[in-house]
Design a protein around this motif. Structure first.
Motif, mmCIF file in Angstrom:
data_model
loop_
_atom_site.group_PDB
_atom_site.id
_atom_site.type_symbol
_atom_site.label_atom_id
_atom_site.label_comp_id
_atom_site.label_asym_id
_atom_site.label_seq_id
_atom_site.Cartn_x
_atom_site.Cartn_y
_atom_site.Cartn_z
ATOM 1 N N ALA A 117 7.365 -49.924 15.941
ATOM 2 C CA ALA A 117 7.895 -49.050 16.984
ATOM 3 C C ALA A 117 7.278 -49.427 18.325
ATOM 4 O O ALA A 117 7.969 -49.474 19.345
ATOM 5 C CB ALA A 117 7.615 -47.592 16.637
ATOM 6 N N GLY A 118 5.984 -49.720 18.320
ATOM 7 C CA GLY A 118 5.274 -50.128 19.536
ATOM 8 C C GLY A 118 5.857 -51.401 20.135
ATOM 9 O O GLY A 118 5.812 -51.616 21.339
ATOM 10 N N LYS A 119 6.371 -52.246 19.295
ATOM 11 C CA LYS A 119 6.963 -53.500 19.766
ATOM 12 C C LYS A 119 8.460 -53.342 20.043
ATOM 13 O O LYS A 119 9.140 -54.299 20.387
ATOM 14 C CB LYS A 119 6.769 -54.606 18.720
ATOM 15 C CG LYS A 119 5.314 -54.987 18.477
ATOM 16 C CD LYS A 119 5.225 -56.106 17.441
ATOM 17 C CE LYS A 119 3.826 -56.267 16.862
ATOM 18 N NZ LYS A 119 2.798 -56.584 17.859
ATOM 19 N N GLY A 120 8.968 -52.131 19.835
ATOM 20 C CA GLY A 120 10.377 -51.875 20.088
ATOM 21 C C GLY A 120 11.293 -52.562 19.098
ATOM 22 O O GLY A 120 12.469 -52.791 19.355
#
Ligand SMILES: [Zn+2]
Ligand SMILES: [Zn+2]
Ligand SMILES: [Zn+2]
Length: 143
Positions: A117-120
């Motif tokens: 999620a942090g890396k999209g």
């Protein structure tokens, strides 16, 4: 081995009960081992001589789509099939000794979710298999 009523599980999924489907499911219900299409076909023709390969292949797709089977993809090609014995999302560990497949609930993607999620990044599919030796086969080697 638990007695599995293959006719009942076909009806439960609103699938027409055909001799081919029954044969495929009976073969898979009778083993804990995963099988490739070729191995499965060899067993099906023992029950239903004259069944052709493409019929088995097509029915496998249908049974898979209805959630009656699990397909285990291998990097080396030649997918493996088994009767679905575990509800919901799961993975498999596979014994190299006897071919048994053991369902596991742990999903490595869940452990990765926050980082992704942090890396999209949106994962759309994943495979996770572990190969090794089951309890039974380990015993044989250690003795
Ligand atoms: Zn499974
Ligand atoms: Zn084993
Ligand atoms: Zn998973």
């Amino acid at each position: 081995m638990d007695q599995i009523n293959v006719e009942a599980i076909l009806k439960e999924k609103d699938l027409k009960v055909t001799p081919q489907r029954k044969a495929i499911l009976s073969v898979l219900a009778g083993t804990r081992a995963v099988m490739n299409v070729q191995e499965l076909f060899q067993e099906v023709i023992k029950i239903l001589p004259g069944t052709n390969f493409s019929t088995v292949y097509r029915n496998l797709d249908t049974l898979l789509a209805r959630g009656l089977l699990c397909r285990i993809s291998r990097e080396t090609g030649g997918d493996l099939y088994e009767l679905r014995r575990e509800e919901g999302h799961h993975h498999h560990v596979i014994c190299k000794g006897c071919g048994a497949s053991i369902p596991v609930k742990f999903c490595p993607l869940e452990a990765m979710a926050a980082e992704l999620a942090g890396k999209g990044f949106l994962p759309t599919e994943h495979h996770f298999e572990v190969y090794g030796l089951c309890e039974h086969c380990r015993g044989k080697r250690e003795r």
